[in-house]
Enzyme design. Sequence first.
Site, PDB file in Angstrom:
ATOM      1  N   CYS A  91       0.884   6.591  -2.386  1.00 44.88           N
ATOM      2  CA  CYS A  91       0.191   6.296  -1.135  1.00 44.88           C
ATOM      3  C   CYS A  91       0.436   7.417  -0.123  1.00 44.88           C
ATOM      4  O   CYS A  91      -0.407   7.685   0.736  1.00 44.88           O
ATOM      5  CB  CYS A  91       0.681   4.976  -0.557  1.00 44.88           C
ATOM      6  N   SER A 133      -6.046  -1.075  -1.552  1.00 46.80           N
ATOM      7  CA  SER A 133      -7.095  -0.418  -0.780  1.00 46.80           C
ATOM      8  C   SER A 133      -7.313  -1.104   0.565  1.00 46.80           C
ATOM      9  O   SER A 133      -6.956  -2.270   0.760  1.00 46.80           O
ATOM     10  CB  SER A 133      -8.403  -0.442  -1.567  1.00 46.80           C
ATOM     11  N   LYS A 141       1.973 -10.980  -8.655  1.00 44.73           N
ATOM     12  CA  LYS A 141       0.745 -10.706  -9.395  1.00 44.73           C
ATOM     13  C   LYS A 141       0.647  -9.181  -9.534  1.00 44.73           C
ATOM     14  O   LYS A 141       0.287  -8.481  -8.587  1.00 44.73           O
ATOM     15  CB  LYS A 141      -0.470 -11.281  -8.666  1.00 44.73           C
ATOM     16  N   GLU A 154       0.220  -2.729   3.031  1.00 42.42           N
ATOM     17  CA  GLU A 154       0.338  -1.268   2.953  1.00 42.42           C
ATOM     18  C   GLU A 154      -0.899  -0.774   2.229  1.00 42.42           C
ATOM     19  O   GLU A 154      -1.066  -1.046   1.041  1.00 42.42           O
ATOM     20  CB  GLU A 154       1.623  -0.865   2.221  1.00 42.42           C
ATOM     21  N   LEU A 155      -1.769  -0.056   2.951  1.00 44.15           N
ATOM     22  CA  LEU A 155      -3.117   0.228   2.454  1.00 44.15           C
ATOM     23  C   LEU A 155      -3.358   1.721   2.262  1.00 44.15           C
ATOM     24  O   LEU A 155      -4.434   2.236   2.517  1.00 44.15           O
ATOM     25  CB  LEU A 155      -4.139  -0.369   3.420  1.00 44.15           C
ATOM     26  N   GLU A 204      -3.654  -5.381 -13.156  1.00 44.60           N
ATOM     27  CA  GLU A 204      -4.136  -5.620 -14.519  1.00 44.60           C
ATOM     28  C   GLU A 204      -3.945  -4.402 -15.411  1.00 44.60           C
ATOM     29  O   GLU A 204      -4.020  -4.502 -16.641  1.00 44.60           O
ATOM     30  CB  GLU A 204      -5.605  -6.021 -14.501  1.00 44.60           C
TER      31      GLU A 204
END
Length: 481
Positions: free
Chosen positions: A270, A214, A162, A235-236, A165
């Site tokens: 990141c 996030s 996914k 992984e944020l 967007e």
Amino acid sequence: MTDSFIRPVDPASGIVAEPLKSTSAEEVATAVERSRAAFRSWRFTTVEERKALILKAAESLESRAEAIGRVITSEMGRVLAESVPEVTKSAAFLRYFAGIAEDALAPTELDLTPLGITAKTARTIHEPRGVAAIVKPWNAPVQQIVWALAPALMAGCTAIVKPSEYTPRSALELQRAFDDAGFPEDVVITLPGDGATGKALIEADIDVAAFTGSIATGRAVAEIMGRKIRKCVLELSGKDALIVDRDVAGADLVAAGIVYGAFSNCGHWCSSIERVYLPNDLADSLVENVLVKTNALRVGPGDRPGVDVGPVANRAQFDIVKEIVEDAVARGAEVLCGGGPLDVPGHEGGLFFAPTVLTNVPADARLSTENVFGPVVAIETYADIDDAIAEANKSNYGLGASVWTDDPERADYITRRLDTGMVWVNEPLQSLAACPWSVYKDSGIGVELGASGVREFTFEKVVQSQMSDNAAPRAWYFPYK
């Protein structure tokens, strides 16, 4: 039911692309069923069979690198000098995982002799977890997917992607590479959609989720997967610091590293450098050099030759960057260069933000704690290296850090005291396929890349065997003596 659509926007021009239908929850459920059906046979393919297909996908991807790079640039603004290499690097990552999977998945023989057991043997084997959901962001829309997709496939999982967007067509170009390679139907499925599509996928009957994004969304993913007792790799992001030691000779290289670490990909990494700590006695000259190099950066549309920094990737992120900088200035931070939106002639609808360097940022400013994810860096000075380390460690993030020194012992001293999953010495934010992309604190859980990244999509099955001395009953069987 009314169909919903996603409408990607070129951030350099504001032009809205042709809408794409967003995948509905019902379509997500059907895709998961198809993926699970495909897994039943894909899991029993050999590593060599998977490798052959992955190598074909890499060849297909690489052969269209220029065209796919232009799609990336049109969707998220990244300059072509970075977008095209993103595609070729992704092809290299595919080849890497194809090459190391056999060793990464090799059984491990367990030594039972210390237990005094001679007739038995034991080993662990790595079994694929099943259907992998890969939900990835817009900042490197092909590479981010490959980081999870390649190891998942080589581990024997099927995968549903996914994409963001904001960058659906980049992901569909990647899907085309796997289709062209001849992958069996439904082993790789890409589902364009918005946040509702992603949520439906995570809530569906999947076996492992790989998510980058996030902290807030990562927590939601972890909660959903936790309720199902299923694995997730998160992984944020980060708020990476760069510390310069007094013992460093290549001052010009240090300044170049700061500018590259802060502003490459418009700060949309990141691991972008957002905080810099300089020793007092080197600060003035280094800051001056950083400002010269920053002011020399050419900002413009990513498809224009010679441009170094493109637009901020989308309106939502542009507003975040602008608000965080404005907050810092309102609280007393000093702008050394940049500081706000930038007008680019002929691209008045573009989301351009001047590469920004600030100093004296107060502790209560959003810039001190929040991930900016844009072309902004704060520079501060220190008197003692332990003070710099303490400041770097104040963040709730723990992704990476950069250390610049010519003294190996100092490098080790600083590295061992930094609360981060990764440290680069005399280099910022470099990703190498063989090096695990490790996280700590709120930056996530699990690992991407390297052999460890392959094993994240497996579970260990322990096999104990006794193939001799089987004629007599076991002494510990009933009846007890």
